[in-house]
Design a protein around this motif. Structure first.
Motif: not given
Length: 239
Positions: A210-211, A70-71, A215-217, A222-223
């Motif tokens: 707030r990201v 996880v980043p 970015m989440y997409e 990429q899994g």
């Protein structure tokens, strides 16, 4: 390729024998900001070691960096109060959690036979001191009398420090709310583990950042998981 062709020196820069390079410790910041007073000290040893796999890998404090599943930013944002505990970022990220606003004096000890350019992402730091490295091993004679050198009234600020052979350096900076990696700027050294992460003010980060959904997409496509500890699990479960 013709090995018999005449050699042409194509260097873009020619160093004069009498040219004197300036050291950061001999310079002052233009705005005159005095050295910050530290409220926390962080000590790091950098170097290279031989693993039982036969690999020579670099380390910071005997930890060779490895990317988490996880980043780190998403771990800081999703772990609630546990984000203040460095363990949730995984044992191989070598994470150091800092409180928002504290003044950190970072000492990096480099008992190595080559210089290391160490870069910290994010904001700049003040370079306040150079001196001889601490090591239990023999030091070559020409590096045995390295003097301690202190900054002038307004220490120079940089985002990269050059640590000479068999030397330490002390720098100071104010922790903000961010995730900032620190690594050697020799790409091969960064690739084989001379990296670590400062987790700065994660509690403040959770309230202010707030990201963007994109970015989440990008991670989903990429899994890459975006919640949980370094392994993508709850608490300290790294299975």
């Amino acid at each position: 390729y013709n090995k018999n062709s005449p050699y042409q020196d194509t260097r873009a820069f020619y160093e004069k024998p009498d040219f004197k390079w300036l050291n950061d410790i001999e310079m002052e910041a233009l705005d005159g900001q005095p050295a910050m007073i530290p409220t926390r000290n962080v000590y790091q040893d950098i170097g290279n070691k031989l693993y039982n796999t036969g690999q020579h890998l670099d380390h910071i404090n005997n930890i060779t960096f490895a990317m988490p599943n996880v980043p780190t930013l998403f771990t800081a944002l999703s772990m609630g109060s546990l984000a203040m505990d460095p363990r949730v970022y995984g044992p191989q990220t070598n994470a150091v959690v800092l409180n928002y606003g504290e003044i950190v004096e970072l000492t990096i000890n480099s008992p190595a036979q080559l210089p290391h350019p160490i870069h910290r992402h994010g904001l700049t730091f003040q370079i306040v001191e150079y001196g001889p490295a601490s090591t239990p091993f023999p030091i070559p004679e020409k590096f045995q009398n390295i003097p301690v050198r202190n900054a002038l009234a307004a220490p120079m600020r940089r985002d990269t420090m050059s640590i000479p052979e068999y030397s330490y350096i002390k720098v100071r900076f104010r922790a903000v709310s961010a995730i900032n990696i620190l690594h050697c700027h020799y790409s091969v050294h960064a690739a084989i583990g001379m990296d670590m992460v400062f987790i700065e003010g994660p509690d403040v980060l959770q309230k202010t950042l707030r990201v963007p959904e994109k970015m989440y997409e990008m991670c989903r496509k990429q899994g890459i998981p975006t919640t949980g500890n370094a392994a993508g699990n709850k608490g300290f479960d790294f299975t």
